[in-house]
Design a protein around this motif. Structure first.
Motif, short mmCIF file in Angstrom:
data_model
loop_
_atom_site.label_atom_id
_atom_site.label_comp_id
_atom_site.label_asym_id
_atom_site.label_seq_id
_atom_site.Cartn_x
_atom_site.Cartn_y
_atom_site.Cartn_z
N PHE A 13 19.71 101.62 -14.08
CA PHE A 13 20.29 102.02 -15.37
C PHE A 13 21.36 103.09 -15.19
N LEU A 14 21.41 103.73 -14.02
CA LEU A 14 22.45 104.72 -13.74
C LEU A 14 23.69 104.10 -13.11
N GLY A 15 23.63 102.82 -12.82
CA GLY A 15 24.81 102.14 -12.31
C GLY A 15 25.01 102.29 -10.81
N PRO A 16 26.23 102.05 -10.33
CA PRO A 16 26.48 101.97 -8.89
C PRO A 16 26.29 103.28 -8.14
N VAL A 17 26.25 104.42 -8.85
CA VAL A 17 26.08 105.70 -8.17
C VAL A 17 24.67 105.87 -7.60
N ASP A 18 23.72 105.06 -8.07
CA ASP A 18 22.32 105.22 -7.67
C ASP A 18 22.10 104.68 -6.26
N LEU A 19 22.25 105.55 -5.28
CA LEU A 19 22.09 105.19 -3.87
C LEU A 19 20.66 105.36 -3.37
N THR A 20 19.85 106.12 -4.10
CA THR A 20 18.56 106.55 -3.56
C THR A 20 17.36 106.05 -4.38
N GLY A 21 17.57 105.05 -5.21
CA GLY A 21 16.45 104.51 -5.99
C GLY A 21 16.02 105.43 -7.12
N LEU A 25 12.28 106.39 -10.60
CA LEU A 25 11.65 107.64 -11.02
C LEU A 25 11.31 107.65 -12.51
N PHE A 26 11.86 106.71 -13.26
CA PHE A 26 11.74 106.75 -14.71
C PHE A 26 11.01 105.52 -15.23
N ASP A 309 30.90 111.17 -0.92
CA ASP A 309 30.46 112.55 -1.15
C ASP A 309 30.08 112.77 -2.62
N MET A 310 30.85 112.20 -3.52
CA MET A 310 30.53 112.33 -4.94
C MET A 310 29.17 111.71 -5.25
N ALA A 311 28.96 110.49 -4.77
CA ALA A 311 27.72 109.79 -5.08
C ALA A 311 26.51 110.53 -4.53
N VAL A 312 26.62 111.04 -3.30
CA VAL A 312 25.51 111.80 -2.72
C VAL A 312 25.22 113.05 -3.56
N ALA A 313 26.27 113.75 -3.98
CA ALA A 313 26.08 114.96 -4.78
C ALA A 313 25.44 114.64 -6.13
N ILE A 314 25.85 113.54 -6.75
CA ILE A 314 25.26 113.16 -8.04
C ILE A 314 23.79 112.80 -7.87
N ASN A 315 23.46 112.08 -6.82
CA ASN A 315 22.05 111.76 -6.58
C ASN A 315 21.22 113.02 -6.41
N LYS A 316 21.72 113.99 -5.67
CA LYS A 316 21.00 115.25 -5.49
C LYS A 316 20.84 115.97 -6.82
N GLY A 317 21.88 115.93 -7.66
CA GLY A 317 21.79 116.59 -8.96
C GLY A 317 20.74 115.97 -9.86
N TYR A 318 20.66 114.65 -9.86
CA TYR A 318 19.63 113.98 -10.66
C TYR A 318 18.23 114.28 -10.12
N LEU A 319 18.10 114.33 -8.82
CA LEU A 319 16.78 114.65 -8.25
C LEU A 319 16.36 116.06 -8.64
#
Length: 410
Positions: A13-21, A25-26, A309-319
């Protein structure tokens, strides 16, 4: 293709930025709520947000729609409030801020600040009078803490409330950068009640904005949060009944407003990830269609490195947001100021960096309102500043780490 349609196509549901599953979590209910808010943003906000931002207009006509959507006082229980979880509120916040920070800020001021102050510190009469109407968007609230000379140091506020002979209160002073104040029906005003209070004499008051002596003047010529409204408030012999004070012991001193600020900061931790994700999606789409030197931008190594780099940072922010949200839902007493500061500090820094990098990757086209990243970057300058600057949150974390307060030099 809308973001809601894109999410369904990409699986998460978060789209292509979701690299880490992150999707796993939801719960299905949490994701459906997020997509419901996303559909509202796609249908009601996106078509007009560029014009609202360009013309510096806050679309007050959408307020009742936000009430029907169930995002006003979303995390509060009873009194007509939705009673959703912290994580559900966070997911709604990031969808709203994917539309525009001004939209999420409205929801935050209304629910996390004004409504939370009444819900947490108010009398039953105050709660019953205001909360049901505010949850529906039928009444608007604002939260008056910051002053022209007291931003990061609210203990030094000059607004003063003196008590009259018959127990009534008379307020004098000014507040600045107060969201929604010119639209508000009620203001939560924090004032000193002792001449040398040093913060301990600060109390909150429920002030109907039609009270004589209350004036709210919008701040003009802003370069940020243009589709939002912030004001300067003047209080000139504003006379209130004794019942206007927030009576709870929890509202005595700065712990009263700080409890509300932490609610707002929590929403920001999630919200800015929506702005970051929207900026990322904008430049990811652009990189697939914009061709230079016979190659789509997405085919260049520098572009892919930046997107990664953006995608990794966004994943960390959501976590980070998820961890703090689940903690808040499981046991709010374990949600420490350092946790809130960690999330607000780092997710804001990450989001504004992604928005700026996305603008750069859009080239000259990125300075137009056809694309969202520069609008997000400008808005995030405000979000990064309000509810505690970077420095305030760094010192909050530093105090936890060292056991020493560095907020004052004396």
């Amino acid at each position: 293709m809308s973001q809601a349609e894109r999410a369904g196509q990409d699986g998460s549901f978060l789209g292509p930025v979701d690299l880490t599953g992150l999707d796993s979590l939801f719960s299905s209910g949490e994701k459906e709520l997020a997509l419901q808010v996303r559909r509202f943003v796609d249908e009601v906000i996106r078509p007009d947000i560029a014009d609202w931002y360009d013309e510096a207009v806050f679309p007050a006509e959408i307020i009742p729609e936000l009430g029907r959507l169930g995002v006003l006082g979303m995390h509060l229980e009873g009194y007509g409030c939705p009673g959703r979880t912290a994580v559900e509120y966070g997911l709604a916040a990031q969808e709203l801020e994917a539309g525009d920070s001004g939209l999420r800020t409205f929801v935050s001021v209304q629910g996390s600040l004004a409504m939370s102050a009444i819900h947490r510190h108010g009398s039953e009469e105050q709660k019953n009078e205001w909360l049901p109407r505010m949850a529906k968007g039928e009444a608007i609230g604002c939260f008056g803490l910051t002053e022209p000379t007291a931003g990061s140091d609210p203990a030094s506020m000059l607004t003063y409330a003196r008590q009259g002979a018959h127990g009534d209160w008379i307020l004098n002073g000014s507040k600045r950068w107060i969201g929604l104040a010119n639209l508000a029906d009620v203001a939560i005003i924090w004032a000193q009640t002792a001449e040398h209070g040093g913060g301990r004499g600060i109390r909150g008051f429920v002030v109907p904005t039609d009270t004589p002596g209350f004036t709210a003047t919008p701040i003009r010529q802003k370069l940020s949060m243009r589709a939002s409204v912030q004001c300067e408030i003047t209080l000139d012999e504003v006379r209130l009944p004794a019942s206007a004070i927030l009576p709870s012991d929890s509202a005595i001193g700065l712990k009263g407003p700080f409890a509300c600020l932490n609610e707002a900061r929590y929403g920001i931790i999630w919200g800015v990830m929506g702005a970051a994700r929207d900026s990322f999606n904008a430049v990811l789409d652009y990189s697939a269609t914009r061709t230079q030197f016979g190659t789509p931008l997405g085919g260049f190594q520098l572009t892919q490195a930046k997107l990664a780099d953006m995608a990794v940072a966004i994943n960390k922010g959501y976590l980070l947001a998820h961890q703090i949200g689940r903690t808040k839902d499981a046991d709010p007493t374990k949600l420490t100021p350092a946790m809130i500061s960690t999330g607000k500090l780092d997710n804001c820094r990450v989001a504004i960096g992604i928005a700026r990098d996305s603008r750069q990757m859009l080239g000259g086209n990125g300075i137009t309102l056809e694309h969202s990243p520069l609008r997000h970057a400008n808005n995030l300058e405000s979000v990064r500043t309000y509810e505690g600057t970077d420095e305030v949150h760094q010192l909050t974390i530093g105090r936890t780490l060292t056991g020493l307060s560095a907020f004052t030099t004396g």
